[in-house]
Motif scaffolding. Structure first.
Motif, PDB file in Angstrom:
ATOM      1  N   ARG A  60       0.846  -1.203   0.000  1.00  0.00           N
ATOM      2  CA  ARG A  60       0.000   0.000   0.000  1.00  0.00           C
ATOM      3  C   ARG A  60       0.871   1.239   0.000  1.00  0.00           C
ATOM      4  N   ASP A  61       0.222   2.444  -0.056  1.00  0.00           N
ATOM      5  CA  ASP A  61       0.987   3.680   0.081  1.00  0.00           C
ATOM      6  C   ASP A  61       0.459   4.489   1.263  1.00  0.00           C
ATOM      7  N   ASP A  62       1.034   5.704   1.416  1.00  0.00           N
ATOM      8  CA  ASP A  62       0.746   6.509   2.610  1.00  0.00           C
ATOM      9  C   ASP A  62      -0.717   6.925   2.741  1.00  0.00           C
ATOM     10  N   SER A  63      -1.463   6.897   1.657  1.00  0.00           N
ATOM     11  CA  SER A  63      -2.864   7.350   1.719  1.00  0.00           C
ATOM     12  C   SER A  63      -3.798   6.275   2.291  1.00  0.00           C
ATOM     13  N   MET A  64      -3.292   5.069   2.471  1.00  0.00           N
ATOM     14  CA  MET A  64      -4.131   3.957   2.937  1.00  0.00           C
ATOM     15  C   MET A  64      -4.665   4.225   4.359  1.00  0.00           C
ATOM     16  N   PRO A  65      -6.007   4.221   4.533  1.00  0.00           N
ATOM     17  CA  PRO A  65      -6.575   4.405   5.874  1.00  0.00           C
ATOM     18  C   PRO A  65      -6.272   3.206   6.768  1.00  0.00           C
ATOM     19  N   LEU A  66      -6.108   3.461   8.059  1.00  0.00           N
ATOM     20  CA  LEU A  66      -5.845   2.384   9.018  1.00  0.00           C
ATOM     21  C   LEU A  66      -7.006   2.257   9.994  1.00  0.00           C
ATOM     22  N   LYS A  67      -7.196   1.024  10.487  1.00  0.00           N
ATOM     23  CA  LYS A  67      -8.204   0.796  11.523  1.00  0.00           C
ATOM     24  C   LYS A  67      -7.598  -0.073  12.630  1.00  0.00           C
ATOM     25  N   GLN A  68      -8.262  -0.115  13.747  1.00  0.00           N
ATOM     26  CA  GLN A  68      -7.784  -0.917  14.874  1.00  0.00           C
ATOM     27  C   GLN A  68      -7.576  -2.372  14.444  1.00  0.00           C
ATOM     28  N   GLY A  69      -6.479  -2.956  14.917  1.00  0.00           N
ATOM     29  CA  GLY A  69      -6.229  -4.373  14.614  1.00  0.00           C
ATOM     30  C   GLY A  69      -5.449  -4.608  13.330  1.00  0.00           C
ATOM     31  N   ASP A  70      -5.190  -3.529  12.562  1.00  0.00           N
ATOM     32  CA  ASP A  70      -4.434  -3.715  11.314  1.00  0.00           C
ATOM     33  C   ASP A  70      -2.998  -4.163  11.600  1.00  0.00           C
ATOM     34  N   GLU A  71      -2.452  -4.907  10.652  1.00  0.00           N
ATOM     35  CA  GLU A  71      -1.034  -5.277  10.695  1.00  0.00           C
ATOM     36  C   GLU A  71      -0.317  -4.485   9.605  1.00  0.00           C
ATOM     37  N   VAL A  72       0.615  -3.648  10.025  1.00  0.00           N
ATOM     38  CA  VAL A  72       1.364  -2.816   9.072  1.00  0.00           C
ATOM     39  C   VAL A  72       2.815  -3.271   9.095  1.00  0.00           C
ATOM     40  N   ALA A  73       3.426  -3.394   7.934  1.00  0.00           N
ATOM     41  CA  ALA A  73       4.829  -3.810   7.886  1.00  0.00           C
ATOM     42  C   ALA A  73       5.630  -2.825   7.045  1.00  0.00           C
ATOM     43  N   PHE A  74       6.808  -2.460   7.525  1.00  0.00           N
ATOM     44  CA  PHE A  74       7.747  -1.636   6.765  1.00  0.00           C
ATOM     45  C   PHE A  74       8.946  -2.499   6.399  1.00  0.00           C
ATOM     46  N   PHE A  75       9.361  -2.390   5.139  1.00  0.00           N
ATOM     47  CA  PHE A  75      10.525  -3.183   4.712  1.00  0.00           C
ATOM     48  C   PHE A  75      11.201  -2.538   3.513  1.00  0.00           C
ATOM     49  N   PRO A  76      12.473  -2.908   3.263  1.00  0.00           N
ATOM     50  CA  PRO A  76      13.191  -2.363   2.103  1.00  0.00           C
ATOM     51  C   PRO A  76      12.643  -2.971   0.810  1.00  0.00           C
ATOM     52  N   PRO A  77      12.980  -2.345  -0.345  1.00  0.00           N
ATOM     53  CA  PRO A  77      12.630  -2.966  -1.627  1.00  0.00           C
ATOM     54  C   PRO A  77      13.067  -4.435  -1.648  1.00  0.00           C
ATOM     55  N   VAL A  78      12.262  -5.285  -2.252  1.00  0.00           N
ATOM     56  CA  VAL A  78      12.476  -6.732  -2.136  1.00  0.00           C
ATOM     57  C   VAL A  78      13.579  -7.223  -3.082  1.00  0.00           C
TER      58      VAL A  78
END
Lengths: 81, 147
Positions: A60-78
Protein backbone atom coordinates in the motif's frame (compact mmCIF):
# COMPACT_ATOMS: atom_id res chain seq x y z
CA UNK A 1 -4.01 -1.03 18.57
CA UNK A 2 -1.96 -1.45 15.42
CA UNK A 3 0.72 -4.11 15.06
CA UNK A 4 3.80 -2.83 13.22
CA UNK A 5 6.39 -5.23 11.80
CA UNK A 6 9.88 -4.53 10.43
CA UNK A 7 11.90 -6.75 8.12
CA UNK A 8 15.45 -7.20 6.80
CA UNK A 9 17.77 -4.17 6.96
CA UNK A 10 15.11 -1.99 8.59
CA UNK A 11 14.55 -4.60 11.34
CA UNK A 12 18.32 -4.70 11.98
CA UNK A 13 18.78 -0.93 12.01
CA UNK A 14 15.83 -0.33 14.37
CA UNK A 15 16.82 -3.37 16.48
CA UNK A 16 13.21 -4.52 16.67
CA UNK A 17 10.99 -6.79 14.59
CA UNK A 18 7.61 -5.84 16.02
CA UNK A 19 5.99 -3.05 18.05
CA UNK A 20 2.45 -2.19 19.06
CA UNK A 21 1.11 1.31 18.47
CA UNK A 22 -1.72 2.34 20.78
CA UNK A 23 -2.44 5.70 19.14
CA UNK A 24 -4.94 5.88 16.29
CA UNK A 25 -3.19 7.16 13.17
CA UNK A 26 -5.73 7.67 10.39
CA UNK A 27 -3.48 6.66 7.54
CA UNK A 28 -0.18 4.92 6.81
CA UNK A 29 1.37 8.37 6.35
CA UNK A 30 0.20 9.42 9.83
CA UNK A 31 1.62 6.21 11.32
CA UNK A 32 4.92 6.83 9.56
CA UNK A 33 5.15 10.34 11.06
CA UNK A 34 4.29 8.98 14.49
CA UNK A 35 7.12 6.43 14.24
CA UNK A 36 9.57 9.15 13.15
CA UNK A 37 9.18 10.65 16.63
CA UNK A 38 11.15 7.67 18.00
CA UNK A 39 14.40 9.21 16.75
CA UNK A 40 16.57 10.00 13.72
CA UNK A 41 17.17 6.30 12.96
CA UNK A 42 13.46 5.80 12.65
CA UNK A 43 13.06 8.79 10.37
CA UNK A 44 15.85 7.69 8.03
CA UNK A 45 14.85 4.02 7.94
CA UNK A 46 11.13 4.65 7.55
CA UNK A 47 11.35 7.41 4.95
CA UNK A 48 9.06 7.25 1.92
CA UNK A 49 12.08 6.77 -0.37
CA UNK A 50 13.74 3.85 1.37
CA UNK A 51 10.87 1.73 2.67
CA UNK A 52 7.90 -0.13 1.27
CA UNK A 53 4.79 -0.61 3.36
CA UNK A 54 2.18 -3.36 3.52
CA UNK A 55 -1.16 -3.22 5.32
CA UNK A 56 -2.62 -6.59 6.21
CA UNK A 57 -0.03 -8.20 3.94
CA UNK A 58 -0.77 -6.19 0.77
CA UNK A 59 1.52 -3.46 -0.60
CA UNK A 60 0.00 0.00 0.00
CA UNK A 61 0.99 3.68 0.08
CA UNK A 62 0.75 6.51 2.61
CA UNK A 63 -2.86 7.35 1.72
CA UNK A 64 -4.13 3.96 2.94
CA UNK A 65 -6.57 4.41 5.87
CA UNK A 66 -5.84 2.38 9.02
CA UNK A 67 -8.20 0.80 11.52
CA UNK A 68 -7.78 -0.92 14.87
CA UNK A 69 -6.23 -4.37 14.61
CA UNK A 70 -4.43 -3.72 11.31
CA UNK A 71 -1.03 -5.28 10.69
CA UNK A 72 1.36 -2.82 9.07
CA UNK A 73 4.83 -3.81 7.89
CA UNK A 74 7.75 -1.64 6.77
CA UNK A 75 10.52 -3.18 4.71
CA UNK A 76 13.19 -2.36 2.10
CA UNK A 77 12.63 -2.97 -1.63
CA UNK A 78 12.48 -6.73 -2.14
CA UNK A 79 15.38 -8.80 -3.48
CA UNK A 80 14.14 -12.39 -3.84
CA UNK A 81 14.30 -14.73 -6.82
CA UNK B 1 0.57 -24.16 -6.05
CA UNK B 2 3.04 -22.24 -3.92
CA UNK B 3 5.69 -23.44 -1.47
CA UNK B 4 8.06 -21.35 0.66
CA UNK B 5 10.53 -23.70 2.33
CA UNK B 6 14.02 -24.24 3.73
CA UNK B 7 14.41 -27.56 1.93
CA UNK B 8 15.90 -27.99 -1.52
CA UNK B 9 13.70 -29.17 -4.40
CA UNK B 10 14.08 -31.82 -7.07
CA UNK B 11 13.55 -30.50 -10.60
CA UNK B 12 12.72 -33.96 -11.99
CA UNK B 13 9.99 -34.50 -9.40
CA UNK B 14 8.52 -31.06 -10.01
CA UNK B 15 8.53 -31.66 -13.76
CA UNK B 16 6.82 -35.04 -13.30
CA UNK B 17 4.10 -33.46 -11.19
CA UNK B 18 3.46 -30.82 -13.89
CA UNK B 19 2.97 -33.40 -16.63
CA UNK B 20 1.44 -36.32 -14.73
CA UNK B 21 -2.00 -37.15 -16.21
CA UNK B 22 -1.93 -33.77 -17.93
CA UNK B 23 -3.37 -34.63 -21.35
CA UNK B 24 -4.42 -31.18 -22.49
CA UNK B 25 -1.12 -29.28 -22.26
CA UNK B 26 1.59 -29.54 -24.93
CA UNK B 27 4.14 -27.20 -23.33
CA UNK B 28 6.06 -27.12 -20.06
CA UNK B 29 8.41 -24.28 -19.16
CA UNK B 30 10.54 -24.45 -16.01
CA UNK B 31 12.90 -21.89 -14.54
CA UNK B 32 15.41 -22.41 -11.72
CA UNK B 33 17.33 -19.57 -10.07
CA UNK B 34 20.68 -20.31 -8.37
CA UNK B 35 23.02 -18.53 -5.96
CA UNK B 36 25.83 -16.94 -8.06
CA UNK B 37 29.45 -16.57 -6.91
CA UNK B 38 29.76 -12.88 -7.86
CA UNK B 39 27.17 -10.17 -7.25
CA UNK B 40 27.38 -6.37 -7.28
CA UNK B 41 31.20 -6.57 -7.37
CA UNK B 42 31.64 -8.96 -4.46
CA UNK B 43 32.76 -12.57 -4.32
CA UNK B 44 29.91 -14.38 -2.58
CA UNK B 45 30.28 -17.34 -0.23
CA UNK B 46 26.55 -17.69 0.42
CA UNK B 47 23.44 -15.83 1.37
CA UNK B 48 20.59 -15.79 3.84
CA UNK B 49 17.03 -15.32 2.62
CA UNK B 50 14.54 -13.64 4.92
CA UNK B 51 10.82 -13.35 4.14
CA UNK B 52 7.53 -12.08 5.52
CA UNK B 53 5.58 -15.23 6.43
CA UNK B 54 2.00 -15.00 5.26
CA UNK B 55 2.47 -12.05 2.94
CA UNK B 56 4.97 -13.96 0.83
CA UNK B 57 2.45 -16.67 0.00
CA UNK B 58 -0.29 -14.07 -0.58
CA UNK B 59 1.91 -11.99 -2.92
CA UNK B 60 2.89 -15.06 -4.95
CA UNK B 61 -0.75 -16.15 -5.15
CA UNK B 62 -1.70 -12.72 -6.52
CA UNK B 63 1.05 -12.95 -9.15
CA UNK B 64 -0.26 -16.38 -10.22
CA UNK B 65 -3.82 -15.02 -10.47
CA UNK B 66 -2.59 -12.08 -12.59
CA UNK B 67 -0.77 -14.49 -14.90
CA UNK B 68 -3.91 -16.61 -15.28
CA UNK B 69 -5.91 -13.51 -16.25
CA UNK B 70 -3.42 -12.70 -19.01
CA UNK B 71 -2.88 -16.14 -20.52
CA UNK B 72 -4.67 -19.46 -20.77
CA UNK B 73 -2.47 -21.65 -18.59
CA UNK B 74 -2.54 -25.18 -17.23
CA UNK B 75 -0.60 -25.93 -14.06
CA UNK B 76 1.57 -23.47 -12.17
CA UNK B 77 4.07 -24.24 -9.42
CA UNK B 78 6.31 -21.84 -7.52
CA UNK B 79 8.89 -22.89 -4.91
CA UNK B 80 11.05 -20.30 -3.15
CA UNK B 81 13.63 -21.25 -0.56
CA UNK B 82 14.46 -19.30 2.60
CA UNK B 83 17.30 -19.46 5.13
CA UNK B 84 21.00 -20.06 4.56
CA UNK B 85 22.07 -21.01 1.01
CA UNK B 86 25.54 -21.65 -0.42
CA UNK B 87 26.87 -20.74 -3.87
CA UNK B 88 25.33 -22.88 -6.62
CA UNK B 89 22.34 -23.89 -4.48
CA UNK B 90 18.85 -23.61 -5.97
CA UNK B 91 16.82 -20.61 -4.77
CA UNK B 92 13.64 -20.56 -6.80
CA UNK B 93 11.59 -22.78 -9.10
CA UNK B 94 8.81 -21.71 -11.44
CA UNK B 95 6.99 -24.25 -13.61
CA UNK B 96 4.12 -23.46 -15.99
CA UNK B 97 2.20 -25.64 -18.42
CA UNK B 98 -0.04 -24.54 -21.31
CA UNK B 99 -1.54 -25.92 -24.50
CA UNK B 100 1.07 -24.19 -26.67
CA UNK B 101 4.51 -22.89 -25.75
CA UNK B 102 4.01 -19.12 -26.11
CA UNK B 103 1.77 -18.80 -23.06
CA UNK B 104 3.99 -20.90 -20.81
CA UNK B 105 7.14 -19.00 -21.87
CA UNK B 106 5.53 -15.60 -21.29
CA UNK B 107 3.86 -16.54 -18.00
CA UNK B 108 7.09 -17.98 -16.54
CA UNK B 109 8.96 -14.76 -17.26
CA UNK B 110 6.04 -12.66 -15.98
CA UNK B 111 5.95 -14.62 -12.71
CA UNK B 112 9.70 -14.21 -12.17
CA UNK B 113 9.63 -10.49 -13.02
CA UNK B 114 6.90 -9.83 -10.46
CA UNK B 115 8.32 -12.23 -7.87
CA UNK B 116 11.52 -10.16 -7.96
CA UNK B 117 9.70 -6.84 -7.44
CA UNK B 118 6.60 -7.71 -5.36
CA UNK B 119 7.21 -10.78 -3.20
CA UNK B 120 8.66 -9.92 0.25
CA UNK B 121 11.99 -11.76 0.20
CA UNK B 122 15.33 -10.16 1.11
CA UNK B 123 18.82 -11.49 0.48
CA UNK B 124 21.72 -10.90 2.85
CA UNK B 125 24.94 -11.98 1.20
CA UNK B 126 28.13 -13.17 2.88
CA UNK B 127 31.36 -12.26 1.09
CA UNK B 128 34.91 -13.00 2.21
CA UNK B 129 34.97 -9.89 4.43
CA UNK B 130 31.46 -9.03 5.48
CA UNK B 131 27.70 -9.50 5.34
CA UNK B 132 25.41 -6.99 3.67
CA UNK B 133 21.84 -6.68 2.43
CA UNK B 134 21.51 -6.84 -1.35
CA UNK B 135 20.18 -3.65 -2.98
CA UNK B 136 17.12 -3.88 -5.20
CA UNK B 137 17.99 -3.43 -8.87
CA UNK B 138 16.43 -0.72 -11.01
CA UNK B 139 16.68 -3.07 -14.00
CA UNK B 140 14.34 -5.56 -12.28
CA UNK B 141 11.73 -2.83 -11.82
CA UNK B 142 12.07 -1.68 -15.43
CA UNK B 143 11.57 -5.26 -16.58
CA UNK B 144 8.40 -5.72 -14.49
CA UNK B 145 7.03 -2.41 -15.78
CA UNK B 146 7.23 -3.67 -19.36
CA UNK B 147 4.29 -6.03 -18.84
Amino acid sequence: MIKVLFFAKIREQLKTSEIVVNENPETVGDLRKLLWLNGPDWKSNLSNDTSLVAVNQSLRDDSMPLKQGDEVAFFPPVTGG
Amino acid sequence: MIQVQHDDFDLAKEYSALIESNHSDGAVVTFVGLVRDFNQGNRILGLNLEHYPGMTEKALQEIVLDAKKRWELGRIKIIHRIGQLAVNEQIVFVGVTSKHRANAFAATEFIMDFLKTKAPFWKKETSENHQYWVDAKQSDHKKAQQW
